[in-house]
Design an enzyme around this catalytic site. Structure first.
Site, PDB file in Angstrom:
ATOM      1  N   CYS A   1       0.816  -1.231   0.000  1.00  0.00           N
ATOM      2  CA  CYS A   1       0.000   0.000   0.000  1.00  0.00           C
ATOM      3  C   CYS A   1       0.845   1.273   0.000  1.00  0.00           C
ATOM      4  CB  CYS A   1      -0.953   0.019   1.190  1.00  0.00           C
ATOM      5  SG  CYS A   1      -2.119  -1.346   1.128  1.00  0.00           S
TER       6      CYS A   1
ATOM      7  N   HIS B   1      -3.442   7.309   2.603  1.00  0.00           N
ATOM      8  CA  HIS B   1      -3.814   5.997   2.072  1.00  0.00           C
ATOM      9  C   HIS B   1      -5.233   5.677   2.547  1.00  0.00           C
ATOM     10  CE1 HIS B   1      -3.903   1.911   0.932  1.00  0.00           C
ATOM     11  NE2 HIS B   1      -3.710   1.408   2.137  1.00  0.00           N
TER      12      HIS B   1
ATOM     13  N   ASN C   1     -10.041  -0.113  -0.309  1.00  0.00           N
ATOM     14  CA  ASN C   1      -8.591  -0.026  -0.249  1.00  0.00           C
ATOM     15  C   ASN C   1      -8.020  -0.556  -1.566  1.00  0.00           C
ATOM     16  OD1 ASN C   1      -5.849  -0.322   0.215  1.00  0.00           O
ATOM     17  ND2 ASN C   1      -6.073  -1.288   2.215  1.00  0.00           N
TER      18      ASN C   1
HETATM   19  N1  ACO Z   1     -18.638  -8.669   8.538  1.00  0.00           N
HETATM   20  C1  ACO Z   1     -19.105  -8.947   9.756  1.00  0.00           C
HETATM   21  N2  ACO Z   1     -18.299  -9.275  10.776  1.00  0.00           N
HETATM   22  C2  ACO Z   1     -16.977  -9.331  10.543  1.00  0.00           C
HETATM   23  C3  ACO Z   1     -16.429  -9.067   9.279  1.00  0.00           C
HETATM   24  C4  ACO Z   1     -17.336  -8.718   8.249  1.00  0.00           C
HETATM   25  N3  ACO Z   1     -16.921  -8.431   7.003  1.00  0.00           N
HETATM   26  N4  ACO Z   1     -15.100  -9.192   9.346  1.00  0.00           N
HETATM   27  C5  ACO Z   1     -14.800  -9.520  10.604  1.00  0.00           C
HETATM   28  N5  ACO Z   1     -15.935  -9.620  11.345  1.00  0.00           N
HETATM   29  C6  ACO Z   1     -16.087  -9.954  12.753  1.00  0.00           C
HETATM   30  C7  ACO Z   1     -14.884 -10.676  13.304  1.00  0.00           C
HETATM   31  O1  ACO Z   1     -14.998 -12.066  13.006  1.00  0.00           O
HETATM   32  C8  ACO Z   1     -14.996 -10.400  14.778  1.00  0.00           C
HETATM   33  O2  ACO Z   1     -15.938 -11.252  15.351  1.00  0.00           O
HETATM   34  P1  ACO Z   1     -15.680 -11.899  16.825  1.00  0.00           P
HETATM   35  O3  ACO Z   1     -15.592 -10.717  17.739  1.00  0.00           O
HETATM   36  O4  ACO Z   1     -16.862 -12.753  16.996  1.00  0.00           O
HETATM   37  O5  ACO Z   1     -14.370 -12.620  16.684  1.00  0.00           O
HETATM   38  C9  ACO Z   1     -15.587  -8.988  14.821  1.00  0.00           C
HETATM   39  O6  ACO Z   1     -16.152  -8.763  13.517  1.00  0.00           O
HETATM   40  C10 ACO Z   1     -14.553  -7.896  15.121  1.00  0.00           C
HETATM   41  O7  ACO Z   1     -13.392  -8.124  14.327  1.00  0.00           O
HETATM   42  P2  ACO Z   1     -12.112  -7.197  14.401  1.00  0.00           P
HETATM   43  O8  ACO Z   1     -11.080  -7.729  13.464  1.00  0.00           O
HETATM   44  O9  ACO Z   1     -11.722  -6.960  15.810  1.00  0.00           O
HETATM   45  O10 ACO Z   1     -12.739  -5.858  13.820  1.00  0.00           O
HETATM   46  P3  ACO Z   1     -12.060  -4.453  13.741  1.00  0.00           P
HETATM   47  O11 ACO Z   1     -12.900  -3.451  14.406  1.00  0.00           O
HETATM   48  O12 ACO Z   1     -10.600  -4.489  14.087  1.00  0.00           O
HETATM   49  O13 ACO Z   1     -12.168  -4.145  12.183  1.00  0.00           O
HETATM   50  C11 ACO Z   1     -10.749  -4.191  10.235  1.00  0.00           C
HETATM   51  C12 ACO Z   1     -11.545  -5.005  11.262  1.00  0.00           C
HETATM   52  C13 ACO Z   1     -11.710  -3.356   9.457  1.00  0.00           C
HETATM   53  C14 ACO Z   1     -10.028  -5.155   9.307  1.00  0.00           C
HETATM   54  C15 ACO Z   1      -9.730  -3.296  10.950  1.00  0.00           C
HETATM   55  O14 ACO Z   1      -9.018  -4.040  11.890  1.00  0.00           O
HETATM   56  C16 ACO Z   1      -8.763  -2.629  10.023  1.00  0.00           C
HETATM   57  O15 ACO Z   1      -9.120  -1.773   9.258  1.00  0.00           O
HETATM   58  N6  ACO Z   1      -7.472  -2.955  10.113  1.00  0.00           N
HETATM   59  C17 ACO Z   1      -6.449  -2.307   9.352  1.00  0.00           C
HETATM   60  C18 ACO Z   1      -6.445  -2.683   7.911  1.00  0.00           C
HETATM   61  C19 ACO Z   1      -5.438  -1.817   7.210  1.00  0.00           C
HETATM   62  O16 ACO Z   1      -5.341  -0.639   7.435  1.00  0.00           O
HETATM   63  N7  ACO Z   1      -4.618  -2.363   6.377  1.00  0.00           N
HETATM   64  C20 ACO Z   1      -3.575  -1.459   5.885  1.00  0.00           C
HETATM   65  C21 ACO Z   1      -2.967  -1.637   4.770  1.00  0.00           C
HETATM   66  S1  ACO Z   1      -3.556  -2.853   3.697  1.00  0.00           S
HETATM   67  C22 ACO Z   1      -2.195  -3.314   2.700  1.00  0.00           C
HETATM   68  O17 ACO Z   1      -1.085  -2.947   2.909  1.00  0.00           O
HETATM   69  C23 ACO Z   1      -2.449  -4.315   1.630  1.00  0.00           C
END
Ligand code: ACO
Length: 323
Positions: A113, A250, A280
């Site tokens: 990214c 980003h 993204n």
């Molecule tokens: N729909 C419904 N529920 C979901 C989904 C979905 N699509 N995806 C995950 N969940 C559930 C999980 O299973 C979890 O359930 P549980 O509590 O029963 O285990 C719950 O939702 C919470 O999951 P978290 O992973 O804790 O959710 P979070 O609030 O952290 O959000 C996210 C997840 C959006 C991925 C976030 O962590 C994020 O944005 N992370 C950073 C991603 C990023 O910036 N990447 C950067 C660069 S990418 C690159 O370089 C290619």
């Protein structure tokens, strides 16, 4: 002194738009969950005939048109991508051929990214080092090809697209009033490589593989890394957030963008956000966001613009430039 000035910008998006509701019946998710956790409402997904090279070519042609230039005017193409058409040759060379360009040179930049920020920094050094007078910098990705469409925690986050700029060597006085790249700071740290990676490759599995991410872990590190590298860039240029006209981060997650802007004291109205419509798009996200803000008249000649990205590796970086 030589300054690397942006002369034109363009972008390209796949024809097909996939809305959050289109995931219903594919994986267990909801529009509400995706919007609340990420700010994403839709993303573009490439058809079979749309590739990293074809999207990159379309963005490149748009940027050249916008600059009033042709491929004959270019010396170098740098393509930021993690989803090349082939393992080799570099997709940048494929785009060079598509543009009908048989002079100069072209290569790919792989920093996930952060690729576009790395590529702009490399282009700036080629221009200031006298190796090139005009560089086409492209970010183009087809992440839909490396997603695990059964994994709801990743497949809803990414989209496809391309953005490009033409950078040209110009004369500056050596002050921050100059147009062009004014400061840049890049970082990487491979100890985090297992938090965000693709589980395949030519030298290991012999397959393309799928994207794997510990989202919560990435999130935890993101804001601190982004703000550190931006503060290093501010220090180089002797500026603060108050001096900025536009912040083009980003586009991974609206919550990361908001938290970073808040920590840096960047006013909300200066932040360019496109994650809602593009998702993204990895190395394409920053040039796509830039292209939107230039096209709608927000970013104007002479504006002070801060680019930032963070991604797999981890890699992260920031570029300060005057448009
Ligand atoms: N729909 C419904 N529920 C979901 C989904 C979905 N699509 N995806 C995950 N969940 C559930 C999980 O299973 C979890 O359930 P549980 O509590 O029963 O285990 C719950 O939702 C919470 O999951 P978290 O992973 O804790 O959710 P979070 O609030 O952290 O959000 C996210 C997840 C959006 C991925 C976030 O962590 C994020 O944005 N992370 C950073 C991603 C990023 O910036 N990447 C950067 C660069 S990418 C690159 O370089 C290619």
């Amino acid at each position: 002194m030589i300054r690397s000035v942006v002369r034109g910008i363009g972008s390209a998006l796949p024809r097909r738009i996939m809305k959050n509701t289109d995931f219903e019946g594919v994986v267990e998710t909801s529009d509400e969950w995706i919007v609340q956790r990420t700010g994403i409402r839709q993303r573009h997904i490439a058809a079979d005939d749309e590739t990293t090279a074809s999207l990159g070519e379309a963005a490149a042609r748009a940027a050249l048109d916008n600059a009033g230039l042709t491929p004959a005017d270019l010396d170098l193409i740098v393509l930021a991508t993690s989803t090349p058409n082939n393992t080799f040759p570099a997709t940048a060379v494929d785009i060079q051929q598509r543009l009908g360009m048989r002079h100069g040179f072209a290569f790919d930049m792989q920093a996930v990214c952060s690729g576009f920020v790395y590529a702009v920094t490399a282009a700036d050094l080629y221009l200031r080092g006298g190796q090139a007078k005009r560089v086409l910098v492209i970010g183009s990705e087809t992440f839909s090809r490396i997603l695990d469409w059964n994994d709801r925690s990743t497949c809803v986050l990414f989209g496809d697209g391309a953005g490009a700029i033409v950078m040209e060597a110009g004369e500056g006085a050596g002050t921050i009033a100059d147009r062009g790249v004014l400061a840049a700071s890049l970082r990487s740290d491979g100890t985090h490589k297992e938090k965000l990676y693709v589980d395949g490759g030519p030298s290991t599995t012999g397959t393309v593989g799928h994207l794997r991410m510990e989202g919560r872990e990435v999130f935890k590190h993101a804001v601190g890394m982004i703000t550190d590298v931006i503060e290093a860039t501010y220090a180089q240029a002797g500026i603060t957030s108050a001096d900025l006209d536009w912040f083009v981060p980003h586009q991974a997650n609206k919550r990361i963008i908001d938290a970073s802007a808040r920590k840096l004291g960047i006013a909300e109205e200066k932040v360019v956000v496109t994650v809602d419509r593009h998702g993204n798009t990895s190395a394409a996200s920053v040039p796509l966001a830039l292209a939107v803000a230039v096209a709608d008249g927000r970013i104007k000649k002479g504006d002070l613009v801060l680019l930032e990205a963070m991604g797999g590796g981890f890699t992260w970086g920031a570029v300060l430039l005057r448009w």
